[in-house]
Write a protein that holds these residues in place. Structure first.
Motif, PDB file in Angstrom:
ATOM      1  N   GLY A 114       0.786  -1.218   0.000  1.00 41.34           N
ATOM      2  CA  GLY A 114       0.000   0.000   0.000  1.00 41.34           C
ATOM      3  C   GLY A 114       0.818   1.268   0.000  1.00 41.34           C
ATOM      4  O   GLY A 114       0.260   2.367  -0.005  1.00 41.34           O
ATOM      5  N   ALA A 115       2.161   1.144   0.002  1.00 45.10           N
ATOM      6  CA  ALA A 115       2.990   2.342   0.080  1.00 45.10           C
ATOM      7  C   ALA A 115       2.854   3.200  -1.170  1.00 45.10           C
ATOM      8  O   ALA A 115       3.035   4.411  -1.130  1.00 45.10           O
ATOM      9  N   GLY A 116       2.531   2.588  -2.311  1.00 46.77           N
ATOM     10  CA  GLY A 116       2.415   3.337  -3.556  1.00 46.77           C
ATOM     11  C   GLY A 116       1.030   3.883  -3.816  1.00 46.77           C
ATOM     12  O   GLY A 116       0.796   4.498  -4.865  1.00 46.77           O
ATOM     13  N   PHE A 117       0.089   3.707  -2.890  1.00 47.86           N
ATOM     14  CA  PHE A 117      -1.267   4.198  -3.090  1.00 47.86           C
ATOM     15  C   PHE A 117      -1.340   5.707  -2.866  1.00 47.86           C
ATOM     16  O   PHE A 117      -0.683   6.260  -1.981  1.00 47.86           O
ATOM     17  N   ILE A 120      -5.623  10.134  -1.654  1.00 49.13           N
ATOM     18  CA  ILE A 120      -6.786  10.923  -2.063  1.00 49.13           C
ATOM     19  C   ILE A 120      -7.668  10.139  -3.025  1.00 49.13           C
ATOM     20  O   ILE A 120      -8.892  10.287  -3.039  1.00 49.13           O
ATOM     21  N   LEU A 121      -7.043   9.257  -3.830  1.00 49.04           N
ATOM     22  CA  LEU A 121      -7.803   8.463  -4.794  1.00 49.04           C
ATOM     23  C   LEU A 121      -8.574   7.359  -4.089  1.00 49.04           C
ATOM     24  O   LEU A 121      -8.229   6.927  -2.992  1.00 49.04           O
ATOM     25  N   VAL A 162      -8.615   6.056  -0.196  1.00 46.54           N
ATOM     26  CA  VAL A 162      -7.759   5.136   0.554  1.00 46.54           C
ATOM     27  C   VAL A 162      -7.356   5.727   1.903  1.00 46.54           C
ATOM     28  O   VAL A 162      -7.072   4.991   2.853  1.00 46.54           O
ATOM     29  N   GLN A 163      -7.341   7.053   2.017  1.00 47.40           N
ATOM     30  CA  GLN A 163      -6.980   7.666   3.298  1.00 47.40           C
ATOM     31  C   GLN A 163      -7.999   7.355   4.401  1.00 47.40           C
ATOM     32  O   GLN A 163      -7.703   7.544   5.589  1.00 47.40           O
ATOM     33  N   MET A 169      -6.693  -2.736   5.853  1.00 47.70           N
ATOM     34  CA  MET A 169      -7.414  -2.701   4.582  1.00 47.70           C
ATOM     35  C   MET A 169      -6.483  -2.318   3.438  1.00 47.70           C
ATOM     36  O   MET A 169      -6.515  -2.920   2.354  1.00 47.70           O
ATOM     37  N   ALA A 170      -5.632  -1.298   3.677  1.00 46.69           N
ATOM     38  CA  ALA A 170      -4.689  -0.879   2.638  1.00 46.69           C
ATOM     39  C   ALA A 170      -3.690  -1.986   2.329  1.00 46.69           C
ATOM     40  O   ALA A 170      -3.320  -2.212   1.161  1.00 46.69           O
TER      41      ALA A 170
END
Length: 419
Positions: A114-117, A120-121, A162-163, A169-170
């Motif tokens: 999830g580090a590359g998520f 805001i999207l 995603v935030q 979950m991420a």
């Protein structure tokens, strides 16, 4: 330097050849070195990548290995050994200072789920962005989209930013994206501990399916049982150097033997504790700890599958009718997980202690701990009254029988009945 593997060896997916990487401990000095390195590359002057400058250190030094299709390779070592640095070099996130890394096929790094998520999207938008970065086209992502959502188990939140996701979950979404691109190589860095037990089981099942299809793994874990059960071969790194490579059981044994060297205070098999004056004692004090065999000889290291007595020598200043001895054992080489918790009270064995020196023995017909390094917390009390406690008695269990790929040793006998 990262290069493509030539087609001569069709099963060879990763080749690491004498790779080294250095870092600087001082931030300002590191920024200065970075500017200097960029300038030397711009003007075409070769820099001395094989030597250390002031305040630099080798995070990796001359590491070499190969990974072929369908293989699972474990990376073992203490924190700071260079495991994550090696994975980041292989994934192309950072470049080595010396040596070469050659990669063939599609590579998926599970280094930080999830580090590359983009926070805001939405989850939906991040699936398309993340999987496209990992090499899939939009039609391919669309075809696998529902499988990713079902695997991650976040259908209700897929159109939320995603935030707003929890860290679990991420992480689940990141894992689902990576495994559904069907990579040739998976780089897994301590990410299988995320999520609940049901999700971890689902992860292992998916990894098994990918491996049957030819996917190769490099797995980093501090849990030796995970590495033993997943990887046939492993690498042991210490302070950036490759200490041992080969069969996983032998590599883990070397790692745990090196860990046990830190327990030099118990190298002779016995731990002495300073005796307290009676004015400072609460009634019973632990003065020494050791293991003995059935003949009373001190064991420097009990053997898995053989008898051993844990001996707790105490000095008592008064009589105790119902003493309770507790032993809590944790594995030093894993993630400090509790392995065993035993008390004499839970065994309905009240211990009577008379004034003077006494030795309490927990007699084990078989040592069921696997070969490895352990630490034990040992206490003695009566009811809610605590007399004394030893927070850490470190000891090593050695192997007398084949116990690899097991979580514990099961005493057993074999017999054939003719009917």
């Amino acid at each position: 330097m990262l290069e493509e593997i030539q087609p001569q060896d069709s099963d060879l997916l990763i080749s690491v050849d004498n790779v080294s990487k250095k870092f600087c401990r001082n931030l300002k000095q590191s920024l200065l070195y970075g500017v200097q390195d960029i300038c030397t590359e711009i003007i075409g002057v070769s820099r001395r990548s094989d030597t250390l400058r002031p305040q630099e250190f080798w995070a990796l030094k001359d590491v070499s290995f190969q990974l072929r299709r369908g293989e699972a390779l474990g990376l073992i070592g203490a924190n700071g050994a260079g495991k994550s640095t090696l994975l980041r070099i292989i994934s192309g996130l950072i470049n080595p200072d010396t040596g070469y890394v050659k990669v063939r096929g599609k590579l998926a790094p599970l280094i930080a789920l999830g580090a590359g998520f983009n926070p805001i999207l939405t989850g939906r938008e991040n699936i398309y962005a993340n999987m496209s970065i990992l090499g899939l086209s939009t039609p391919e992502i669309t075809a696998r989209f529902q499988d990713v959502i079902d695997f991650a188990g976040i259908a209700d939140a897929i159109d939320a930013p995603v935030q707003t996701y929890s860290s679990g979950m991420a992480a689940r979404l990141g894992f689902a994206c990576a495994v559904h691109i069907e990579p040739d190589v998976l780089l897994i860095d301590e990410v299988l501990a995320v999520g609940d037990i049901n999700f971890r089981v689902k992860c292992y099942q998916k990894l098994a399916q990918l491996r049957q299809a030819g996917t190769a793994f490099i797995l980093v874990s501090h849990n030796p049982h995970v590495v033993l059960n997943v990887c046939e071969n492993s690498l042991y790194l210490a302070k950036g150097k490759l200490i041992k490579a080969g069969e996983t059981e032998a590599v883990i044994r070397q790692y745990e033997e090196d860990l046990s060297l830190a327990g030099a205070d118990t190298a002779l098999g016995i731990m002495y504790l300073p005796e307290k004056p009676e004015s400072e004692s609460l009634g019973v004090d632990i003065v020494s700890l050791c293991f003995k065999d059935e003949q009373g000889n001190i064991l420097t290291a009990p053997l898995c599958g053989e008898p051993a007595y844990l001996c707790v020598e105490c000095k008592a200043y008064r009589e105790v009718e119902y003493a309770n001895l507790g032993v809590l054992i944790t594995a030093l080489s894993g993630q400090n997980e509790r392995v065993l918790y035993i008390t004499s009270a839970s065994d309905n064995e009240p211990l009577k202690i008379s004034p003077g020196k006494v030795e309490i023995q927990m007699q084990m017909p078989y040592v069921c701990l696997l070969a490895g390094v352990y630490t034990a917390k040992i206490y003695i009390k009566e009811g809610v009254c605590s007399f004394d406690v030893v927070e850490s008695f470190r000891f090593t269990v050695k192997a007398s029988k084949i116990t690899s790929r097991s979580l514990f040793y099961q005493p057993r006998k074999w017999q054939v009945w003719n009917k």
